[in-house]
Structure formats: structure tokens, C-alpha cells
Scaffold this active site. Structure first.
Site, PDB file in Angstrom:
ATOM      1  N   GLU A 142       0.863  -1.195   0.000  1.00  0.00           N
ATOM      2  CA  GLU A 142       0.000   0.000   0.000  1.00  0.00           C
ATOM      3  C   GLU A 142       0.890   1.232   0.000  1.00  0.00           C
ATOM      4  O   GLU A 142       1.793   1.362   0.843  1.00  0.00           O
ATOM      5  CB  GLU A 142      -0.913   0.029   1.218  1.00  0.00           C
ATOM      6  CG  GLU A 142      -1.827   1.260   1.238  1.00  0.00           C
ATOM      7  CD  GLU A 142      -2.751   1.305   2.443  1.00  0.00           C
ATOM      8  OE1 GLU A 142      -3.537   2.270   2.541  1.00  0.00           O
ATOM      9  OE2 GLU A 142      -2.684   0.382   3.285  1.00  0.00           O
ATOM     10  N   GLU A 154      -6.451  -4.826   8.822  1.00  0.00           N
ATOM     11  CA  GLU A 154      -5.495  -3.745   9.062  1.00  0.00           C
ATOM     12  C   GLU A 154      -5.093  -3.729  10.537  1.00  0.00           C
ATOM     13  O   GLU A 154      -5.844  -4.158  11.416  1.00  0.00           O
ATOM     14  CB  GLU A 154      -6.105  -2.384   8.697  1.00  0.00           C
ATOM     15  CG  GLU A 154      -6.442  -2.233   7.227  1.00  0.00           C
ATOM     16  CD  GLU A 154      -7.056  -0.871   6.935  1.00  0.00           C
ATOM     17  OE1 GLU A 154      -6.576  -0.209   6.005  1.00  0.00           O
ATOM     18  OE2 GLU A 154      -8.016  -0.474   7.638  1.00  0.00           O
ATOM     19  N   GLU A 201      -8.136   2.231  -3.285  1.00  0.00           N
ATOM     20  CA  GLU A 201      -8.837   2.107  -2.009  1.00  0.00           C
ATOM     21  C   GLU A 201      -9.765   3.313  -1.833  1.00  0.00           C
ATOM     22  O   GLU A 201      -9.330   4.469  -1.923  1.00  0.00           O
ATOM     23  CB  GLU A 201      -7.841   2.031  -0.853  1.00  0.00           C
ATOM     24  CG  GLU A 201      -7.000   0.774  -0.865  1.00  0.00           C
ATOM     25  CD  GLU A 201      -6.230   0.585   0.432  1.00  0.00           C
ATOM     26  OE1 GLU A 201      -6.587   1.260   1.432  1.00  0.00           O
ATOM     27  OE2 GLU A 201      -5.288  -0.231   0.443  1.00  0.00           O
ATOM     28  N   ASP A 251     -12.114   0.444   2.003  1.00  0.00           N
ATOM     29  CA  ASP A 251     -11.249   0.702   3.154  1.00  0.00           C
ATOM     30  C   ASP A 251     -12.099   1.033   4.385  1.00  0.00           C
ATOM     31  O   ASP A 251     -13.170   1.634   4.273  1.00  0.00           O
ATOM     32  CB  ASP A 251     -10.297   1.857   2.830  1.00  0.00           C
ATOM     33  CG  ASP A 251      -9.156   1.955   3.816  1.00  0.00           C
ATOM     34  OD1 ASP A 251      -8.941   0.988   4.570  1.00  0.00           O
ATOM     35  OD2 ASP A 251      -8.473   3.005   3.825  1.00  0.00           O
TER      36      ASP A 251
END
Length: 744
Positions: free
Chosen positions: A497, A675, A588, A618
Site C-alpha cells: 500500500e 489492518e 482504495e 477501506d
């Protein structure tokens, strides 16, 4: 008394006709001359009076001759009695003409003229008596009676003339009758006078047409003179009438000119008055336009500034508590984009009407900007009442507004400040109220904030940051860091990312949480997001060259990029320019983008997927989550927020939530990425729940490109930090766990 029996033996038809014509013509001449004398002025008046008197005297003398029958004789020298007679006749005629020429004939002048004419009629007898030594009483009686009759006849003569003069504009028959009466009166008076006077020698009929100076010639001459006099008066009268007509015409023309001038003047005055009224109206309109808003009709910034300047000194002297409430619409541009500018103007007009409900008699409501309204309230006793009024205003604005067939939901922010506490002029008031508004907007909008002095420093600091951020965009003071996506089954890196950092010239490396919200607010996020997308695709080739498998590069995209730019074209251009394979790029997005315009965003996502680019959801579950998004829109990956991961080992509910999200994603054939994985326990629990992919500090913090290349070459080395240190490390390394482009 035998003198009362006169004899008419000496009169024949010719003499009788002459005695009718001459006195009648004389009487008519007297009337015409009297009018001429009356119309004349100055020397012309005296000329007409003298010449006319001679002509009339000649007519009277001729009448006397015809009545008395004197033989004039052949001697060229007239006798004294004839001279005296002519003189008396002239004097009498002058007085008679002067009397009759007066506007109103006075009786005294009539009597004097009558006596003069009577003396002229009887002058022959009186003069003859002077040359005789013996006169008997009968002669004196006859002379006296003749004088009285002549005086009475003259008086009647003049009265008839005065009456005829007064009736000169009436019927000509009356005028002719009056002159004939005057002529008969004169002739009869003279015949009576000389027939009763025995001392006068009469001429017989046979002598009327004979002798040295015949009476016929005298009559003809007299008639000629009278006719000439009448002709002169007629000419003079015609001249007078023509002059009068000309004068009347000139007067009429002058009157018309005056009327025309007056009309022109009136028209000019009316035009001038209309011009003045139009000018006053134009000045009034200009004055109104100078101090009022053309769209809403409210006062404008200039007007309320003047009133603030007047209010500030009053505030220092009195105990009044005026307040300024500045309302700013949070997203007027979005409303204009949604319904169009014309409908947006209708929305502003409706907002103005709603705010007008909260104005009291002395309050001032003004539109001071495109989306700003200021309510200046002259007296609000307490801060609580001011805040209550502001909240009521917000509630009124937030009610739905129908414009052009579209229902609009507005939100606004209000900044309040008390006027005159620390301000010196109107600009200070605007500055303080605007400062409070900016604070309200930074806190999310849709709220009221009361100004305090410390806000000014915060706003100044924000302004400084805005300037620095703008300079950073121009100088490209940004760098990309990368955090790996890990397949927890074998701990291999299958993607990265891209996370942006600001390489500040004095502060060093600044994380996105310090400047991304400011970039969203100022619109700099468009340039920053484009740079991040382009830079990530450009650096992909280096990353892919150091990876043993196809690498996925994920880039965060701001909602403003999707709404305010032709994002699909920009994306295609970036792919073409960098040679990035679309299937290895992932964008995202956050689910908040669907709130504004889900239809257009859904269409855009389908177009993006058609290019082959993947889409990741996200922070799933932290915002306005809706399961319908998963069925209606093309989504490849659900990213579980780190707050859910941390709660997983704290309660059974947290674990069940993760299990639900994973099952939901698998149901719709989506992958799941967790995450914020910081503990080995997190990894084990996620694997048990069926989640295979993760990112977090357990594997690596965000690192620069060179460090990421090393990780791709050597693989991951797990952190051995104890559990007690994980939270501290998380706080210290917060910049590494935040998405590059978070949304508000």
C-alpha cells in the site's frame, strides 16, 4: 308778444331740404369727430379737435345762414357780426367735441358747450343790437327768449349726441335716428330763433339763388367740407380699425407665443422634473444596489460594516450586548453541482427567508458572501441565549429545501462573537466571527462555535499550514512510503500500500494525519492525490522487478478526486504513461463516497473495473455501512478496520464481528484484508476466522522505496516486541498505520 308768431313765407323746398341735410350731416360729423378725438392722443388729438371744430362750425354757420336768410353780399370782407358768430360757433363746437369725446360726458361740460353754441346761434342779433341806439323791450324779450331756446336746444342736442355715442356699437338705425333728431333740433332751434327776432332782415325766396355770394355755394361748400371731414374720420377709423386689428393680431400672436413659450417651458419643466425623478430613482437604485444584495434583497457587507462602525462606539458607552452571528453553508458548491446554479440561487433565497424569521426590529440580516449570512443582533443578554438563537438558526437551515424539483439537505456552521468586547472596527468583528466559523468547520461542520481569543492563534496557525502546504504542492515536497500486504499462511508479501509523507523543510517527515485533512479542506488533495497515483504507478516497475510474484500496488483515492475531476480519463492517462498493468493496481475508497451521489459513483466504479483495476473498500464497518453496497457495486476487497482487530481478543463480540465480516466477504466472493495487525495472537485469531491477508506493525511499518525493495528480496522478519509494548509502539509509530488519503 307778436314775436311768438313767426312767418315762414321766405322758405321754399330747396331751402327746406338744405336745412334738413346740412344740420343732420353736421350732427353726424360731430359724433364721428367726437369718436375720433376720443381715440386720438397727443398732437393728433389737438389736430382733430381744431380741424373738426372748424368743419362743424362751418356747418353750424351754414345752418344759421339758411335759417336767418342773410344776404351775404358781394363784399369780400365779412362783417363784425359774422366774425363774432363764427368765433362763437368755433368755441362752442370745440367745447361740444371735447365734451362728447370724454368717456363719460360730464354735465358741466354739456352746459358750458350749450351756452357757447346758443351764444353762437344768437350772436348776429346781439352784435346788431350794439349798433342800434334804440331798442324796445320787445326786442330784448325776443333776444332773451331766442338765447334760452337756443341753449335748451343745444343742451338737448349734446345729450342726444352723448346717448348716441354711448350706443355707437348698437343698431345703425338708432344711430341714424339720433343724428336726424339732432339735425332737426338744430334747424328748428335756428328757425325759431331768427323768426322771432324782428331786427333781422330776411332774404326772400327769389333771392336764395341770386346775389354776389349765393347760399347755394355756401351749402355745397359746407356739405363738401363735412363730407371731407367724414371721409377723413372714416379713413382714420379704418386705419384705426386696421391698426387695432393688427394690434389685436399682434397681441394674439404674442399671446400665442407666450402660450407656446409657457407650454415649452412647462414641457421643459416636466421633462426636467421627469429627468430629476429618473435621476433620483437611478440614484436610489444605485444606493440600494450599493448596500444590498441583488439576489436575496438583504443588506450586504458594506451596509452592515457601516452599522457596525456606528455600533462599536455606542457599545463602549452603553451596557447593550450586541452579537454577530455569522452563518456559513458547509457545501454550497456541492449543492450547485447537484441542482445547478439557478436552483442554487433559489436555495440561497429560501435560506434568507428562513433566517429572516429570527430578526427582531433592530436586528440586521445581511448576506456578506456567496454562502455567508450575518445576523447582527443589537441586544442578546446572555451567551446562552446567543447560542440558543444560533442553534435555532441552524435547525431552520437544515430543514429540507425543494428547489427545481430536487430536495436539498443543507448543513451550516455558525460563528458567534460579542461585538465591542475587543474589536476596534467592523473588520475585527468579521474576523472574529469568521475565525469561529472556521473552527466549527474544522470540527466537522453543522455546529455553532463561540469565539474565544485563543481561536485566533489556531486559525493563524492553520493559515500558515495552508500556505506551507500550497508551497509543498508546488515544490513536490512529498515522498511515498510502502507497507506490505502479507499472506498470513506463509507470511509472503503479495502487495504493497502506497502511503504518502510530507518531507517538510524544517519539521522533517510529516505523517498524513497532520496535513491530509487540511488538503481536503483547501482542495490541494486533488494535486496531491494525482501525484501519489502517478508516483506509485511509476515506482511499480522497480518493486515488481524485485518481487518473485505478481505484486499488487494499492493507492488511496480521495472522494474529491472522484467527484471533482474526470477521474476515469486521468486514470487511463496514468496507466498509459507509466505502463502500469491495470490488473495489478488497486484503488482504495471509503464507503462515505456513496452518501453524496451513489448512482454516479457506482457507474464510475463499473468503468474502473472495466479497465481491469481492482477496488478495495477501506475501513469497512466504521462509516455509513450498508450491505446493499456489496451487492450493487463491483468491490474486490474488504479491508477490516484496525479497531475491530484490536477488539477481537478483548471480547467474544469482537471475534464474532470479524467472523461475520469474513463470511460476508466470502459470500460475495471478495477477499478480506485485516489492518493494524500488531500481535501474533491477532494473526492466529484471524487465521482461525478464515482471514488470510493482513497488514500491520507485526510485519512492517511503512518504509521508503529502498527499504521496501529489501523486504521484497529478503522477506519479512517478525517483530519480537512484547504485548505490553504493542500499544506504545502503535502510538509512537502512528504515522505508519494510517491510510494515505483518509476521508473526513
Amino acid at each position: 308778444m307778436d314775436f311768438l308768431s313767426p312767418s315762414f313765407a321766405g322758405y321754399n323746398a330747396a331751402r327746406m331740404l338744405a336745412m334738413l341735410v346740412v344740420p343732420t350731416l353736421t350732427a353726424y360729423t360731430i359724433l364721428e369727430l367726437a369718436r375720433q378725438v376720443q381715440r386720438s392722443t397727443g398732437s393728433r388729438r389737438g389736430l382733430w379737435l381744431g380741424c373738426g371744430s372748424l368743419a362743424v362750425a362751418m356747418g353750424v354757420s351754414c345752418t344759421i345762414e339758411l335759417s336767418a336768410g342773410y344776404r351775404i353780399g358781394t363784399s369780400p370782407i365779412p362783417s363784425p357780426d359774422h366774425l363774432l358768430q363764427a368765433l362763437c360757433c368755433c368755441i362752442g363746437c370745440i367745447l361740444a367735441l371735447f365734451s362728447l369725446s370724454r368717456p363719460k360726458v360730464p354735465t358741466g361740460w354739456v352746459i358750458a358747450s350749450s351756452l357757447a353754441l346758443a351764444f353762437g346761434f344768437t350772436a348776429v342779433d346781439d352784435v346788431s343790437g350794439l349798433f342800434r341806439t334804440h331798442r324796445d323791450l320787445a326786442e330784448y324779450e325776443a333776444s332773451g327768449l331766442s338765447f334760452l331756446v337756443a341753449a335748451a336746444a343745444s343742451y338737448l342736442f349734446l345729450k342726444i349726441g352723448a346717448l348716441a355715442k354711448l350706443q355707437q356699437m348698437s343698431s345703425p338705425v338708432r344711430k341714424l335716428g339720433a343724428t336726424m333728431a339732432m339735425g332737426l333740433l338744430m334747424a328748428g332751434c335756428l328757425v325759431f330763433t331768427f323768426q322771432t327776432d324782428k331786427s333781422v332782415a330776411l332774404v326772400g325766396t327769389e333771392d336764395f339763388l341770386a346775389g354776389g355770394f349765393p347760399l347755394t355755394a355756401l351749402c355745397l361748400g359746407t356739405i363738401s367740407v363735412l363730407v371731407i371731414a367724414l371721409g377723413a374720420t372714416s379713413v382714420s377709423r379704418q386705419t384705426f380699425l386696421l391698426t387695432k386689428e393688427l394690434q389685436s393680431s399682434l397681441d394674439q400672436q404674442r399671446m400665442r407665443d407666450v402660450i407656446v413659450d409657457q407650454r415649452v417651458t412647462r414641457l421643459q419643466n416636466e421633462a426636467l422634473l421627469q429627468e430629476m425623478q429618473e435621476r433620483q430613482s437611478a440614484e436610489g437604485q444605485l444606493l440600494f444596489a450599493a448596500f444590498h444584495d441583488s439576489l436575496t434583497g438583504l443588506e450586504n457587507r458594506s451596509s452592515v460594516s457601516l452599522k457596525l462602525e456606528d455600533l462599536l462606539p455606542t457599545r463602549q458607552r452603553q451596557q447593550s450586548r450586541p452579537w454577530a452571528l455569522l452563518l456559513n453553508l458547509d457545501d454550497l458548491k456541492g449543492v450547485n453541482d447537484l441542482v445547478g446554479r439557478c436552483a442554487g440561487d433559489m436555495v440561497l433565497q429560501e435560506v434568507a427567508k428562513r433566517l429572516a424569521r429570527f430578526t427582531l426590529e433592530e436586528d440586521v440580516l445581511a448576506r456578506v458572501g456567496g454562502d455567508e449570512f450575518l445576523l447582527l443582533s443589537k441586544h442578546i443578554p446572555t451567551v446562552e441565549q446567543a447560542l440558543r438563537k444560533a442553534h435555532l438558526m441552524l435547525s431552520s437551515v437544515e430543514e429540507q429545501i425543494a428547489a427545481a424539483g430536487v430536495v436539498v439537505n443543507l448543513s451550516a456552521s455558525i460563528g458567534l462573537c460579542e461585538v465591542g468586547t475587543s474589536q476596534h472596527n467592523s473588520e475585527d468583528v468579521f474576523r472574529d466571527a469568521d475565525t469561529a466559523v472556521q473552527v466549527a468547520k474544522r470540527e466537522g461542520g453543522g455546529r455553532c462555535k463561540l469565539f474565544v481569543s485563543t481561536m485566533r492563534d489556531d486559525v493563524l496557525e492553520a493559515q500558515r499550514k495552508k500556505m506551507e502546504l500550497k508551497s509543498a504542492v508546488e515544490l513536490k515536497e512529498f515522498v511515498l512510503y510502502y507497507q506490505p500486504f502479507v499472506d498470513m499462511r506463509d507470511r509472503s508479501i503479495y502487495g504493497v500500500e502506497a502511503l504518502i509523507r510530507w518531507n517538510h523543510p524544517t519539521k522533517g517527515l510529516v505523517g498524513p494525519g497532520s496535513f491530509i485533512p487540511l488538503a481536503e479542506e483547501t482542495g490541494q488533495i486533488l494535486a496531491i492525490g494525482l501525484w501519489a497515483l502517478h508516483q506509485a504507478c511509476r515506482e511499480f516497475a522497480v518493486l515488481q522487478a524485485n518481487s518473485s510474484r505478481d505484486l499488487l500496488v494499492s493507492v488511496n483515492v480521495s472522494p474529491r478526486q472522484l467527484f471533482e475531476t474526470p477521474f476515469l480519463k486521468i486514470l487511463q492517462d496514468v496507466l498509459d504513461d507509466t505502463g502500469m498493468p491495470p490488473s495489478q493496481l488497486q484503488l482504495e475508497i471509503t464507503e462515505s463516497i456513496f452518501i453524496k451521489d451513489a448512482t454516479s459513483i457506482g457507474s464510475l466504479l463499473h468503468d474502473i473495473r472495466a479497465l481491469g483495476v481492482k477496488v478495495a473498500f477501506d475501513d469497512f464497518g466504521t462509516g455509513y455501512s450498508s450491505l446493499s453496497y456489496l451487492t450493487r457495486y463491483p468491490i474486490d476487497t474488504l479491508k477490516v478496520d484496525q479497531s475491530f482487530v484490536r477488539a477481537m481478543n478483548l471480547s467474544e463480540g469482537g471475534t464474532n464481528l470479524i467472523l461475520f465480516i469474513v463470511a460476508l466477504a466470502h459470500e460475495f466472493k471478495m477477499s478480506v484484508t485485516a489492518e493494524g495487525v500488531e500481535e501474533i495472537e491477532h494473526e492466529s485469531a484471524l487465521l482461525k476466522q478464515g482471514c488470510m491477508h493482513a497488514q500491520g506493525y507485526l510485519y512492517s511499518r511503512p518504509v521508503p522505496l529502498d527499504a521496501m525493495i529489501s523486504l521484497l528480496r529478503t522477506g519479512l522478519a517478525l517483530s519480537k516486541a512484547p504485548k505490553s509494548m504493542s500499544a506504545t509502539a502503535s502510538r509512537l509509530l502512528l504515522v505508519g498505520g494510517v491510510a494515505a488519503l483518509p476521508t473526513p
